[in-house]
Every structure is written in structure tokens, then in C-alpha cells.
Motif scaffolding. Structure first.
Motif, PDB file in Angstrom:
ATOM      1  N   PRO A 291      32.762  58.348  29.614  1.00 11.71           N
ATOM      2  CA  PRO A 291      32.808  58.924  30.842  1.00 11.71           C
ATOM      3  C   PRO A 291      31.748  59.117  31.566  1.00 11.71           C
ATOM      4  O   PRO A 291      30.815  59.236  30.814  1.00 11.71           O
ATOM      5  N   SER A 292      31.856  58.568  32.594  1.00 15.09           N
ATOM      6  CA  SER A 292      30.577  58.306  33.977  1.00 15.09           C
ATOM      7  C   SER A 292      30.072  59.367  34.575  1.00 15.09           C
ATOM      8  O   SER A 292      29.147  59.504  34.606  1.00 15.09           O
ATOM      9  N   ALA A 293      30.621  60.123  34.911  1.00 15.74           N
ATOM     10  CA  ALA A 293      30.439  61.481  36.097  1.00 15.74           C
ATOM     11  C   ALA A 293      31.469  62.643  35.180  1.00 15.74           C
ATOM     12  O   ALA A 293      32.678  62.508  34.809  1.00 15.74           O
ATOM     13  N   LEU A 294      31.129  63.988  35.307  1.00 12.66           N
ATOM     14  CA  LEU A 294      31.655  64.333  35.645  1.00 12.66           C
ATOM     15  C   LEU A 294      31.438  65.983  36.101  1.00 12.66           C
ATOM     16  O   LEU A 294      29.943  66.584  36.449  1.00 12.66           O
ATOM     17  N   LEU A 295      32.445  66.914  36.295  1.00 14.32           N
ATOM     18  CA  LEU A 295      32.533  67.783  37.256  1.00 14.32           C
ATOM     19  C   LEU A 295      33.338  68.981  37.219  1.00 14.32           C
ATOM     20  O   LEU A 295      34.171  68.641  36.842  1.00 14.32           O
ATOM     21  N   TRP A 296      33.337  70.260  37.444  1.00 13.45           N
ATOM     22  CA  TRP A 296      33.234  71.679  37.060  1.00 13.45           C
ATOM     23  C   TRP A 296      33.858  72.353  38.062  1.00 13.45           C
ATOM     24  O   TRP A 296      32.623  72.400  39.235  1.00 13.45           O
ATOM     25  N   HIS A 297      34.707  72.425  38.620  1.00 12.96           N
ATOM     26  CA  HIS A 297      35.588  72.618  39.456  1.00 12.96           C
ATOM     27  C   HIS A 297      36.102  74.257  39.552  1.00 12.96           C
ATOM     28  O   HIS A 297      37.459  74.464  39.769  1.00 12.96           O
ATOM     29  N   GLY A 298      36.411  75.021  38.767  1.00 13.22           N
ATOM     30  CA  GLY A 298      36.366  76.637  38.379  1.00 13.22           C
ATOM     31  C   GLY A 298      36.452  77.569  39.178  1.00 13.22           C
ATOM     32  O   GLY A 298      35.573  77.376  40.438  1.00 13.22           O
ATOM     33  N   VAL A 299      35.411  78.236  38.763  1.00  3.21           N
ATOM     34  CA  VAL A 299      34.677  79.663  39.926  1.00  3.21           C
ATOM     35  C   VAL A 299      33.925  79.194  39.807  1.00  3.21           C
ATOM     36  O   VAL A 299      32.995  79.852  41.412  1.00  3.21           O
ATOM     37  N   ASN A 300      33.095  77.670  39.655  1.00  4.36           N
ATOM     38  CA  ASN A 300      31.727  77.388  40.910  1.00  4.36           C
ATOM     39  C   ASN A 300      32.283  75.629  40.722  1.00  4.36           C
ATOM     40  O   ASN A 300      33.051  75.684  39.264  1.00  4.36           O
ATOM     41  N   LEU A 301      31.051  75.309  41.153  1.00  2.00           N
ATOM     42  CA  LEU A 301      31.721  73.890  41.181  1.00  2.00           C
ATOM     43  C   LEU A 301      30.096  73.394  40.694  1.00  2.00           C
ATOM     44  O   LEU A 301      29.475  73.723  41.367  1.00  2.00           O
ATOM     45  N   SER A 302      30.173  72.585  40.294  1.00  2.00           N
ATOM     46  CA  SER A 302      28.493  72.409  39.317  1.00  2.00           C
ATOM     47  C   SER A 302      29.201  70.586  38.697  1.00  2.00           C
ATOM     48  O   SER A 302      30.106  70.499  37.755  1.00  2.00           O
ATOM     49  N   PRO A 303      27.821  69.882  39.445  1.00  2.00           N
ATOM     50  CA  PRO A 303      28.633  68.504  38.869  1.00  2.00           C
ATOM     51  C   PRO A 303      27.345  68.162  36.939  1.00  2.00           C
ATOM     52  O   PRO A 303      26.377  68.991  36.971  1.00  2.00           O
ATOM     53  N   LEU A 304      27.670  67.953  36.169  1.00  2.00           N
ATOM     54  CA  LEU A 304      27.156  68.174  34.484  1.00  2.00           C
ATOM     55  C   LEU A 304      27.206  66.829  34.146  1.00  2.00           C
ATOM     56  O   LEU A 304      26.452  66.735  33.364  1.00  2.00           O
ATOM     57  N   GLY A 305      26.891  65.943  35.179  1.00  2.00           N
ATOM     58  CA  GLY A 305      26.645  63.921  35.060  1.00  2.00           C
ATOM     59  C   GLY A 305      27.389  63.460  35.734  1.00  2.00           C
ATOM     60  O   GLY A 305      28.165  63.517  36.234  1.00  2.00           O
ATOM     61  N   GLY A 306      26.246  62.165  35.847  1.00  2.00           N
ATOM     62  CA  GLY A 306      26.842  60.919  36.633  1.00  2.00           C
ATOM     63  C   GLY A 306      25.657  60.346  37.724  1.00  2.00           C
ATOM     64  O   GLY A 306      24.697  61.499  38.109  1.00  2.00           O
ATOM     65  N   ASP A 307      25.737  59.304  38.000  1.00  2.00           N
ATOM     66  CA  ASP A 307      24.270  59.092  38.961  1.00  2.00           C
ATOM     67  C   ASP A 307      24.863  59.180  40.360  1.00  2.00           C
ATOM     68  O   ASP A 307      25.701  60.177  40.843  1.00  2.00           O
ATOM     69  N   ALA A 308      24.196  58.841  41.034  1.00  2.00           N
ATOM     70  CA  ALA A 308      24.509  58.876  42.719  1.00  2.00           C
ATOM     71  C   ALA A 308      25.910  58.757  43.439  1.00  2.00           C
ATOM     72  O   ALA A 308      26.419  59.251  44.421  1.00  2.00           O
ATOM     73  N   ALA A 309      26.071  57.689  43.361  1.00  2.00           N
ATOM     74  CA  ALA A 309      27.233  56.726  43.741  1.00  2.00           C
ATOM     75  C   ALA A 309      28.385  57.436  43.309  1.00  2.00           C
ATOM     76  O   ALA A 309      29.640  57.465  43.675  1.00  2.00           O
ATOM     77  N   ALA A 310      28.881  57.931  41.884  1.00  2.00           N
ATOM     78  CA  ALA A 310      29.729  58.648  41.025  1.00  2.00           C
ATOM     79  C   ALA A 310      29.872  60.520  41.859  1.00  2.00           C
ATOM     80  O   ALA A 310      30.750  61.083  42.317  1.00  2.00           O
ATOM     81  N   LEU A 311      28.447  60.761  41.824  1.00  2.00           N
ATOM     82  CA  LEU A 311      28.115  62.364  42.408  1.00  2.00           C
ATOM     83  C   LEU A 311      29.200  62.512  44.079  1.00  2.00           C
ATOM     84  O   LEU A 311      29.582  63.100  44.589  1.00  2.00           O
ATOM     85  N   ALA A 312      29.117  61.471  45.001  1.00  2.00           N
ATOM     86  CA  ALA A 312      29.332  61.174  46.068  1.00  2.00           C
ATOM     87  C   ALA A 312      30.753  61.078  46.067  1.00  2.00           C
ATOM     88  O   ALA A 312      31.620  61.345  47.016  1.00  2.00           O
ATOM     89  N   GLU A 313      31.087  59.960  44.780  1.00  2.00           N
ATOM     90  CA  GLU A 313      33.039  60.099  45.058  1.00  2.00           C
ATOM     91  C   GLU A 313      33.237  61.126  44.399  1.00  2.00           C
ATOM     92  O   GLU A 313      34.422  61.918  44.956  1.00  2.00           O
ATOM     93  N   LEU A 314      32.652  62.236  44.396  1.00  2.00           N
ATOM     94  CA  LEU A 314      33.340  63.095  43.091  1.00  2.00           C
ATOM     95  C   LEU A 314      33.249  64.473  44.368  1.00  2.00           C
ATOM     96  O   LEU A 314      34.495  65.029  44.753  1.00  2.00           O
ATOM     97  N   GLY A 315      32.160  64.139  45.674  1.00  2.00           N
ATOM     98  CA  GLY A 315      32.121  65.279  46.591  1.00  2.00           C
ATOM     99  C   GLY A 315      33.051  65.057  47.550  1.00  2.00           C
ATOM    100  O   GLY A 315      34.158  65.417  47.709  1.00  2.00           O
ATOM    101  N   ARG A 316      33.219  63.613  47.958  1.00  2.00           N
ATOM    102  CA  ARG A 316      34.700  62.688  48.719  1.00  2.00           C
ATOM    103  C   ARG A 316      35.736  63.248  47.853  1.00  2.00           C
ATOM    104  O   ARG A 316      36.721  63.899  48.945  1.00  2.00           O
ATOM    105  N   HIS A 317      36.330  63.463  46.920  1.00  2.00           N
ATOM    106  CA  HIS A 317      37.384  64.028  46.667  1.00  2.00           C
ATOM    107  C   HIS A 317      38.112  65.475  46.358  1.00  2.00           C
ATOM    108  O   HIS A 317      38.893  66.152  46.635  1.00  2.00           O
ATOM    109  N   MET A 318      36.346  66.142  46.155  1.00  2.00           N
ATOM    110  CA  MET A 318      36.903  67.748  46.199  1.00  2.00           C
ATOM    111  C   MET A 318      36.890  68.033  47.996  1.00  2.00           C
ATOM    112  O   MET A 318      37.383  69.520  48.037  1.00  2.00           O
ATOM    113  N   ALA A 319      35.732  67.168  48.772  1.00  2.00           N
ATOM    114  CA  ALA A 319      35.905  67.651  50.308  1.00  2.00           C
ATOM    115  C   ALA A 319      37.605  67.788  50.395  1.00  2.00           C
ATOM    116  O   ALA A 319      37.847  68.517  52.010  1.00  2.00           O
ATOM    117  N   GLY A 320      38.754  67.115  50.140  1.00  2.00           N
ATOM    118  CA  GLY A 320      39.704  67.313  50.935  1.00  2.00           C
ATOM    119  C   GLY A 320      40.867  67.395  50.355  1.00  2.00           C
ATOM    120  O   GLY A 320      41.685  67.857  50.254  1.00  2.00           O
TER     121      GLY A 320
END
Length: 284
Positions: free
Chosen positions: A59-88
Motif C-alpha cells: 500500500p502507498s497510503a493508509l488512513l484510520w477512520h474510526g473513533v479518530n481520523l489518522s493518516p498512517l502513511g502516504g505522500d502529500a498527493a495520496a493524503l490529499a486524495e484520502l482527504g477528498r474521499h473522506m470529505a464526501g
């Protein structure tokens, strides 16, 4: 390599070991989410709390979205993609927490959707690691600390509630009347992960090993009874805490602290902690 438009998908149990390896690249930063990933790694429930970008084996990026939302790995572009995904999606996390630059990348995408719900922004939280045991200072009063024992929940729980109200700014007794929080306190005591200094049945100092991940034990919930503050108790207890946690749980002891909490920062420095990074917590 991350490509724009790469698909964010739930983490499958078969990919949990590779995801753990990604999070373990920085176990102190990822202690909280990593501990939860380890807990769920053999369960189908892992897909409900963790998302990845990339292949199961790498995996190139990992996100925990349970009781907390926490990025556990990924470069800036991947984190932005995860952010857009969660924003929806509807927010269910009580906080966003993680390495500062990673949270900033996520928050750039999340802020338009979630920004109005933020209760407090704690952008700068120094991440600390205890010094080697050989150089830990010996402070007067050390030696009073011990693990809390099963049966002492009645004394520990009020201290834990007071800590939570001070640190988080909300009452853990609201909602379910404190049942889930009491269960958490009881479980930490059962596991030998709550340490206390007690006198005449009152908790004067407490701290928890809130997360165990790889070689790291992360300390949460540090609290000193108000009338005993400013007397050196925290410095002595934290020094002893490092020794006991290394003995009982893990070789590396970390914690993070608000940058504006000068008394706590002085106590941690006196106990041999040094800064190794910077976290951010956004509270809802």
C-alpha cells in the motif's frame, strides 16, 4: 508510485500485515492508529475503520477512520486524495490526529466540509521520546509510582474523568453515562497499563499506556491532583514511569503534549524526554 485518481478502498484482512509494516515505519507517530490496526488486523471489521491506496502487498497510503481520523502513511498527493474521499462522507471521528504535515494535507481537503464542526485546533503538539535509561535523572520522590490494581477502579475513575475534562474539554460521563469510559479505565487497569501514585486512597498522579505499537509504548492521560501541582511530583513520577513501562511493556516510551502546556513540558524534560517530531490534533 501514487497516481492522481488512484482508488481509495477499504483495507482487506489479507492486506493488514503490509499495512502494519507501512505504519511501523514510524511507530511513535502512528502509535494510536497502529495499535488499533493491530487489534483489528485478523478481523473483517478492519475494512470498516481503515482505507488504503495501492496494492494489498504494497500500500502507498493508509488512513484510520474510526473513533479518530489518522493518516498512517502516504505522500502529500495520496493524503490529499484520502482527504477528498473522506470529505464526501459524514464525519464520525471525534478528532483528526497525526503527524502535523500529514494532517495539514488532509485538512486542506476536509476543511470546507468539516471546518465548521471543529471545537479546538491544536496544531503544535511536540512528540517526545524518553532518553536512554542510563541517562535518566534520579529525582527525589521517585519510587512511589506503581501499577494500579484490579479493585482500585473506584479511586482511579474519578481521576481519569478529571483528566479527560481538563485535556479534552468534554465530559466522558455524557452520552452513555460514562459506561464506555469506565470500561476503558477498567480494561487498562486489568492489563497493567495504568500507573498511579496514591495516598490515603486518593490518586495524586496517574498515567496510562494508552497505545502499544511495535517497540513503542505511548503514554496518555497524565494527570496530577490540582493541590499537588508545582511540587515536583510529576517530574519524579514521570521518571519512574519510564523505567516501569520499559520493564512491563516496551523499550521505547513516547508521549505528545500541547505546545502551550509549559508546566507539563518542563516536567517531561526533567524526566529525560526529548522532542522527535510534531503532531496535530483537531477536536470536534
Amino acid at each position: 508510485m501514487f497516481r492522481r485518481g488512484a482508488r481509495v478502498r477499504p483495507l482487506r484482512p489479507g492486506g493488514a500485515e503490509a499495512a502494519l509494516a507501512l505504519a511501523l515505519r514510524d511507530p511513535a507517530v502512528n502509535a494510536l492508529g497502529g495499535a488499533r490496526l493491530r487489534e483489528l488486523s485478523r478481523s473483517a471489521s478492519v475494512a470498516h475503520e481503515f482505507s488504503v491506496i495501492g496494492e494489498d502487498a504494497a500500500p502507498s497510503a493508509l488512513l484510520w477512520h474510526g473513533v479518530n481520523l489518522s493518516p498512517l502513511g502516504g505522500d502529500a498527493a495520496a493524503l490529499a486524495e484520502l482527504g477528498r474521499h473522506m470529505a464526501g462522507r459524514a464525519r464520525r471521528a471525534s478528532s483528526v490526529v497525526g503527524e502535523r504535515r500529514a494532517v495539514e494535507a488532509l485538512w486542506h481537503e476536509l476543511a470546507p466540509a468539516w471546518g465548521g464542526e471543529v471545537r479546538q485546533l491544536r496544531w503544535s503538539q511536540p512528540l517526545l521520546l524518553a532518553a536512554d535509561a542510563a541517562v535518566l535523572p534520579a529525582l527525589p520522590g521517585a519510587g512511589l509510582l506503581r501499577p494500579a490494581l484490579p479493585g482500585e477502579e473506584g479511586a482511579v475513575f474519578p481521576a481519569a474523568v478529571a483528566m479527560f475534562r481538563e485535556e479534552v474539554g468534554i465530559d466522558p460521563l455524557s452520552g452513555d453515562g460514562g459506561r464506555s469510559y469506565r470500561a476503558r479505565v477498567t480494561e487498562l487497569i486489568r492489563q497493567g497499563r495504568t500507573y498511579v501514585v496514591m495516598q490515603d486512597g486518593l490518586v495524586l498522579f496517574k498515567a496510562d499506556v494508552g497505545a502499544l505499537f511495535g517497540p513503542v509504548a505511548q503514554i496518555h492521560g497524565v494527570w496530577v491532583r490540582p493541590e499537588h501541582r508545582g511540587r515536583g511530583l510529576a517530574r519524579a513520577a514521570m521518571t519512574d514511569l519510564v523505567r516501569q513501562v520499559r520493564r512491563d511493556h516496551a523499550s521505547q516510551v513516547s508521549l505528545y503534549v500541547n505546545d502551550f502546556n509549559e508546566p507539563a513540558r518542563r516536567a517531561y524534560a526533567a524526566a529525560g524526554f526529548r522532542q522527535i517530531g510534531e503532531l496535530t490534533t483537531l477536536l470536534f
